[in-house]
Write a protein that holds these residues in place. Structure first.
Motif, PDB file in Angstrom:
ATOM      1  N   HIS A  61      -9.443   0.911 -26.620  1.00  0.00           N
ATOM      2  CA  HIS A  61      -8.592   1.653 -27.544  1.00  0.00           C
ATOM      3  C   HIS A  61      -8.446   0.893 -28.862  1.00  0.00           C
ATOM      4  O   HIS A  61      -8.608  -0.328 -28.907  1.00  0.00           O
ATOM      5  N   THR A  62      -8.132   1.630 -29.908  1.00  0.00           N
ATOM      6  CA  THR A  62      -7.779   1.024 -31.185  1.00  0.00           C
ATOM      7  C   THR A  62      -6.372   1.467 -31.563  1.00  0.00           C
ATOM      8  O   THR A  62      -5.947   2.579 -31.247  1.00  0.00           O
ATOM      9  N   GLY A  63      -5.669   0.576 -32.245  1.00  0.00           N
ATOM     10  CA  GLY A  63      -4.364   0.899 -32.804  1.00  0.00           C
ATOM     11  C   GLY A  63      -4.499   0.962 -34.315  1.00  0.00           C
ATOM     12  O   GLY A  63      -5.029   0.030 -34.929  1.00  0.00           O
ATOM     13  N   LEU A  64      -4.048   2.044 -34.923  1.00  0.00           N
ATOM     14  CA  LEU A  64      -4.216   2.256 -36.362  1.00  0.00           C
ATOM     15  C   LEU A  64      -2.881   2.082 -37.071  1.00  0.00           C
ATOM     16  O   LEU A  64      -1.898   2.760 -36.756  1.00  0.00           O
ATOM     17  N   ARG A  65      -2.865   1.171 -38.044  1.00  0.00           N
ATOM     18  CA  ARG A  65      -1.657   0.848 -38.816  1.00  0.00           C
ATOM     19  C   ARG A  65      -2.066   0.806 -40.287  1.00  0.00           C
ATOM     20  O   ARG A  65      -2.280  -0.267 -40.873  1.00  0.00           O
ATOM     21  N   PRO A  66      -2.200   1.962 -40.928  1.00  0.00           N
ATOM     22  CA  PRO A  66      -2.832   2.048 -42.257  1.00  0.00           C
ATOM     23  C   PRO A  66      -2.177   1.204 -43.340  1.00  0.00           C
ATOM     24  O   PRO A  66      -2.853   0.788 -44.286  1.00  0.00           O
ATOM     25  N   THR A  67      -0.876   0.948 -43.249  1.00  0.00           N
ATOM     26  CA  THR A  67      -0.197   0.198 -44.310  1.00  0.00           C
ATOM     27  C   THR A  67      -0.090  -1.287 -43.997  1.00  0.00           C
ATOM     28  O   THR A  67       0.645  -2.009 -44.669  1.00  0.00           O
ATOM     29  N   GLY A  68      -0.822  -1.763 -43.010  1.00  0.00           N
ATOM     30  CA  GLY A  68      -0.756  -3.173 -42.646  1.00  0.00           C
ATOM     31  C   GLY A  68      -1.185  -4.079 -43.790  1.00  0.00           C
ATOM     32  O   GLY A  68      -2.118  -3.771 -44.532  1.00  0.00           O
ATOM     33  N   ALA A  69      -0.514  -5.210 -43.924  1.00  0.00           N
ATOM     34  CA  ALA A  69      -0.842  -6.173 -44.978  1.00  0.00           C
ATOM     35  C   ALA A  69      -1.878  -7.188 -44.516  1.00  0.00           C
ATOM     36  O   ALA A  69      -2.269  -8.066 -45.284  1.00  0.00           O
ATOM     37  N   THR A  70      -2.306  -7.079 -43.262  1.00  0.00           N
ATOM     38  CA  THR A  70      -3.392  -7.939 -42.772  1.00  0.00           C
ATOM     39  C   THR A  70      -4.503  -7.013 -42.283  1.00  0.00           C
ATOM     40  O   THR A  70      -5.199  -6.430 -43.090  1.00  0.00           O
ATOM     41  N   VAL A  71      -4.669  -6.870 -40.981  1.00  0.00           N
ATOM     42  CA  VAL A  71      -5.660  -5.918 -40.482  1.00  0.00           C
ATOM     43  C   VAL A  71      -4.957  -4.610 -40.122  1.00  0.00           C
ATOM     44  O   VAL A  71      -3.849  -4.614 -39.590  1.00  0.00           O
ATOM     45  N   ALA A  98       4.048 -10.516 -37.541  1.00  0.00           N
ATOM     46  CA  ALA A  98       3.534 -11.611 -38.368  1.00  0.00           C
ATOM     47  C   ALA A  98       3.733 -11.316 -39.850  1.00  0.00           C
ATOM     48  O   ALA A  98       3.947 -12.234 -40.653  1.00  0.00           O
ATOM     49  N   GLU A  99       3.682 -10.044 -40.222  1.00  0.00           N
ATOM     50  CA  GLU A  99       3.877  -9.645 -41.615  1.00  0.00           C
ATOM     51  C   GLU A  99       5.354  -9.498 -41.974  1.00  0.00           C
ATOM     52  O   GLU A  99       5.714  -9.514 -43.155  1.00  0.00           O
ATOM     53  N   ASN A 100       6.196  -9.338 -40.955  1.00  0.00           N
ATOM     54  CA  ASN A 100       7.636  -9.126 -41.164  1.00  0.00           C
ATOM     55  C   ASN A 100       8.425 -10.039 -40.226  1.00  0.00           C
ATOM     56  O   ASN A 100       9.150  -9.560 -39.349  1.00  0.00           O
ATOM     57  N   PRO A 101       8.276 -11.359 -40.390  1.00  0.00           N
ATOM     58  CA  PRO A 101       8.832 -12.276 -39.388  1.00  0.00           C
ATOM     59  C   PRO A 101      10.352 -12.302 -39.316  1.00  0.00           C
ATOM     60  O   PRO A 101      10.915 -12.537 -38.247  1.00  0.00           O
ATOM     61  N   SER A 162      -2.137 -10.552 -46.467  1.00  0.00           N
ATOM     62  CA  SER A 162      -3.415 -10.684 -47.170  1.00  0.00           C
ATOM     63  C   SER A 162      -3.372 -10.162 -48.596  1.00  0.00           C
ATOM     64  O   SER A 162      -4.335 -10.347 -49.344  1.00  0.00           O
ATOM     65  N   VAL A 163      -2.292  -9.505 -48.987  1.00  0.00           N
ATOM     66  CA  VAL A 163      -2.249  -8.910 -50.323  1.00  0.00           C
ATOM     67  C   VAL A 163      -1.348  -9.674 -51.284  1.00  0.00           C
ATOM     68  O   VAL A 163      -1.272  -9.327 -52.462  1.00  0.00           O
ATOM     69  N   ARG A 164      -0.661 -10.710 -50.818  1.00  0.00           N
ATOM     70  CA  ARG A 164       0.233 -11.430 -51.724  1.00  0.00           C
ATOM     71  C   ARG A 164      -0.572 -12.286 -52.706  1.00  0.00           C
ATOM     72  O   ARG A 164      -1.712 -12.672 -52.447  1.00  0.00           O
ATOM     73  N   GLN A 165       0.054 -12.582 -53.822  1.00  0.00           N
ATOM     74  CA  GLN A 165      -0.590 -13.389 -54.844  1.00  0.00           C
ATOM     75  C   GLN A 165      -0.723 -14.833 -54.366  1.00  0.00           C
ATOM     76  O   GLN A 165       0.078 -15.324 -53.571  1.00  0.00           O
TER      77      GLN A 165
END
Length: 394
Positions: A61-71, A98-101, A162-165
């Motif tokens: 299976h795959t889990g889809l999280r379109p707004t993820g900041a990593t994968v 991990a993106e929202n600790p 992955s999107v931060r400066q």
């Protein structure tokens, strides 16, 4: 070995009830009932069954999280469809945490100022990092997995984005997902996070080992039903199989697997680390299958584009060894609870590194799914994207 009180599971959810390819303290269907309602809150829009994109017949299976900041796409594979679905969902939930600790610094100062009991430079540093024990940092608190001692770690190693400066922090450290895990309990999550760190350390040894020192393993020697089904699926689809024992001085069973098949002639590899070597071997081959299926599906956002370059068909790789050994037998007396398993593993790591491994609790009350990031200073974190397989695909 007793695990710290802060990492004991609540009564009734510590006994290992699922041993099919992994250790879990809750059956997959029950876990799914608990996590399904929170998926929309975390931006997980779909759990998709992609099993039929390949001929293995192993539920994937795959889990889809379109707004993820990593994968944005996670994956799960297991002999049982419910386990596969839960695995994909939990990997997505893990990435969200991990993106929202949601953990705040508890101290500011240098490693010297806070009396750090380990070498701060043993953490995952950026190339050319100028970090010293006198660099002023923000620190978050974790809990020792053996004694419950408060352990500090730089806050800059917690957040994945992955999107931060680019900032000074990214010039000092390389935050990774190594050690991040979710589970049915904090103890279970910490167990899987620490297993991943030991696996990465074994991979580091593997890449430094000469070819003549590598230990070939007979994949048909498994006595574990789940691992046997994985091997049978590979044979049924005509895959060439390479299995190696890459257990290192930490002493926790770890295996490396590679597969190749005519339909899509490329190497795909995987790794598995577990207290039970029979499970570890199956996880390595299962991860190789999952990597191949991810490439076939084409949806993973961390796949190297070169994997799809047109090229002349390569000859089948030679996965043979001069001699092979059987998969190690399942030891007698393996722990029957997550806390006992974590205690055994944490003590192995402490003996090897001289430092107690610890975990930062990333769980969010509004989500209700236990999540942690485990640290084991002294273990090496070899990046999987730096591992070269014969065709350049992993």
């Amino acid at each position: 070995m007793t695990v710290a009180a802060g990492f004991h599971a609540a009564s009734g959810i510590d006994r290992i009830v699922l041993r099919s390819g992994t250790y879990r303290v809750s059956e997959a269907e029950r876990t799914w009932e608990r996590i399904r309602p929170v998926l929309p809150m975390l931006g997980i829009t779909r759990i998709a069954d992609i099993t039929d994109l390949e001929d293995f017949g192993i539920p994937t299976h795959t889990g889809l999280r379109p707004t993820g900041a990593t994968v944005a796409v996670s994956m799960g594979m297991a002999i049982d469809p419910a386990q596969s679905r839960v695995s994909a969902a939990m990997e997505s939930i893990e990435a969200w945490h991990a993106e929202n600790p949601g953990v705040a610094p508890v101290a500011r100062g240098s490693a010297h100022d806070v009396g750090l009991p380990y070498d701060v430079r043993s953490l995952n540093l950026a190339a050319g990092s100028l970090l010293t024990e006198h660099t002023v940092l923000d620190w978050v608190a974790g809990t020792g997995l053996l004694t419950g001692t408060r352990m500090l770690v730089p806050a800059d190693l917690i957040l994945l984005d992955s999107v931060r400066q680019r900032t000074l922090a990214l010039a000092l450290f390389v935050p990774t997902s190594n050690g991040n895990a979710c589970g049915n309990s904090v103890t279970e999550a910490a167990l899987h996070g620490l297993l991943e760190l030991v696996e990465r350390d074994c991979i580091s040894d593997l890449v430094e080992r000469s070819a003549v020192d590598r230990i070939g393993v007979d994949p048909d020697s498994s006595t574990n039903e789940t691992t046997g089904q994985v091997v049978a699926a590979l044979h049924r689809t005509g895959c060439r199989i390479e299995l190696m024992d890459i257990t290192n001085p930490v002493g926790v069973p770890c295996y490396s697997g590679r597969i190749w098949a005519d339909g899509y002639p490329a190497n795909y590899g995987g790794f598995g680390c577990h207290l039970d070597p029979q499970i570890a071997a199956g996880r390595a081959l299962g991860e190789a299958m999952q990597s191949r299926l991810a490439a076939v599906a084409g949806a993973r956002d961390d796949i190297v584009l070169a994997a799809y370059d047109e090229r002349p068909a390569a000859p089948p790789p030679d996965f043979s060894f001069g001699s092979v050994v059987p998969i190690r037998p399942r030891p007698a007396g393996l722990p029957d609870s997550a806390s006992a398993a974590l205690g055994w593993l944490a003590e192995r790591v402490r003996r090897h590194t001289g430092v107690e491994p610890f975990a930062v609790d990333l769980s969010r009350p509004e989500v209700g799914v236990p999540a942690v990031k485990v640290f084991a200073p002294g273990l090496r974190l070899f990046p999987l994207d730096g591992l070269s397989f014969a065709d350049g695909e992993a």
